[in-house]
Design an enzyme around this catalytic site. Structure first.
Site, PDB file in Angstrom:
ATOM      1  N   SER A   9       0.836  -1.205   0.000  1.00  0.00           N
ATOM      2  CA  SER A   9       0.000   0.000   0.000  1.00  0.00           C
ATOM      3  C   SER A   9       0.874   1.259   0.000  1.00  0.00           C
ATOM      4  O   SER A   9       0.434   2.320  -0.423  1.00  0.00           O
ATOM      5  CB  SER A   9      -0.896   0.014   1.241  1.00  0.00           C
ATOM      6  OG  SER A   9      -0.085   0.101   2.396  1.00  0.00           O
ATOM      7  N   GLU A 155       3.670   5.628   7.572  1.00  0.00           N
ATOM      8  CA  GLU A 155       3.684   6.058   6.163  1.00  0.00           C
ATOM      9  C   GLU A 155       3.923   7.566   6.056  1.00  0.00           C
ATOM     10  O   GLU A 155       4.666   8.033   5.198  1.00  0.00           O
ATOM     11  CB  GLU A 155       2.319   5.695   5.541  1.00  0.00           C
ATOM     12  CG  GLU A 155       2.161   6.007   4.080  1.00  0.00           C
ATOM     13  CD  GLU A 155       2.920   5.051   3.164  1.00  0.00           C
ATOM     14  OE1 GLU A 155       3.213   3.917   3.569  1.00  0.00           O
ATOM     15  OE2 GLU A 155       3.227   5.475   2.044  1.00  0.00           O
TER      16      GLU A 155
HETATM   17  N1  DGL Z   1       2.052  -2.769   4.911  1.00  0.00           N
HETATM   18  C1  DGL Z   1       0.778  -3.386   4.841  1.00  0.00           C
HETATM   19  C2  DGL Z   1       0.669  -4.669   5.609  1.00  0.00           C
HETATM   20  O1  DGL Z   1       1.662  -5.373   5.706  1.00  0.00           O
HETATM   21  C3  DGL Z   1      -0.432  -2.495   4.777  1.00  0.00           C
HETATM   22  C4  DGL Z   1      -0.619  -1.473   5.818  1.00  0.00           C
HETATM   23  C5  DGL Z   1      -1.804  -0.617   5.471  1.00  0.00           C
HETATM   24  O2  DGL Z   1      -1.814  -0.101   4.347  1.00  0.00           O
HETATM   25  O3  DGL Z   1      -2.721  -0.501   6.281  1.00  0.00           O
HETATM   26  O4  DGL Z   1      -0.356  -5.030   6.101  1.00  0.00           O
END
Ligand code: DGL
Length: 270
Positions: A9, A155
């Site tokens: 994401s 993020e």
């Molecule tokens: N980095 C992602 C995961 O491993 C997504 C985090 C997100 O976008 O909420 O779940």
């Protein structure tokens, strides 16, 4: 030279890309951050699956990738099976919370799991947990916490909010643990969370071991591509293309910090 597509994401999947680079330094990488739709954690299965299919299609068509790494626990939980059905001739490697490695490492059997709500509430995660519990020779107590907002704070590079949320969710784990036995292992079940590892380690204390999935996923990817183990002598510099469906600038900045090399990032309409 093999080309490996990687997506998340946002910038969390860079923690997986970092492990892939250590495992296969000579490969070519195309990393796509779905910045326009981050975070995935609170989105519906349909939305995340739709994005995952669209991204996979584009990486397959325009970048001729030999394998795809879904560097996102949430997208893996929600879409890996349908992605593999749609692309049966092409290796797709997913990322799941490291419950099995944690079970092997834990002495007390008390294991905390931090992940997005989408992952924690998914059927795939429930199946993984049941499988690991049933295969273990020792009693296991998984204490799972959905961490709303944490991936988003990481993020955005918002360290103050990251700290507050890490403290809040570790407190919640302690409050939910219906036993006085302390947890000795903490699973980072979202690829963003290794970027908050220092904070989580400091708050958890030295007796808690943090477990993430980058290295095993990188090994698995090398195996499915039929590549040999990396030799000490690297013949070239890795080629990395960074793409974001949102603002590419934070992704380029994150590459300097997390990959140890500055890579320009480009916007991609998708
Ligand atoms: N980095 C992602 C995961 O491993 C997504 C985090 C997100 O976008 O909420 O779940």
């Amino acid at each position: 030279m093999k080309t490996i597509g990687v997506f998340d994401s946002g910038l969390g999947g860079l923690s997986v890309l970092h492990a892939l680079l250590l495992e296969m330094p000579d490969a070519r990488y195309v990393y796509l951050a779905d910045g326009a739709y981050t975070p995935y954690g609170g989105r519906s299965t349909e939305q995340v699956a739709e994005r995952a299919h669209r991204i996979t299609q584009r990486l397959h068509q325009d970048y001729a990738v030999d394998a795809l790494v879904v560097a996102c626990n949430t997208a893996t939980a929600m879409a890996i099976e349908s992605l593999r059905q749609e692309h049966p001739d092409w290796p797709i490697v997913g990322v799941e919370p490291a419950l099995k490695p944690a079970a092997a490492l834990s002495r007390s059997g008390h294991i905390g799991v931090l992940a997005t709500r989408g992952t924690v509430e998914s059927e795939r995660f429930a199946r993984l947990r049941a499988r690991v519990e049933s295969e273990s020779r020792h009693p296991l107590h998984f204490n799972c916490q959905a961490c709303d907002g944490l991936a988003d704070a990481i993020e955005r590079g918002d360290e103050a909010t990251t700290r507050v949320l890490c403290a809040r969710y570790l407190d919640a784990l302690r409050a939910n643990a219906n036993t006085p036995a302390p947890m000795d292992t903490l699973v980072l079940g979202c690829t963003h969370y290794p970027f908050a590892a220092d904070i989580l380690q400091a708050l958890s204390g030295p007796d808690v071991r943090l477990v993430e999935t980058g290295a095993p996923v990188a090994r698995r990817t090398r195996t499915v591509l039929g590549l040999p183990e990396a030799s000490a002598v690297v013949s070239g510099t890795p080629q990395i293309t960074l793409l974001s469906t949102g603002d590419p600038a934070p992704l380029a900045q994150a590459s300097t910090r997390w990959l140890g090399t500055t890579v320009g990032a480009t916007h991609l309409d998708l």
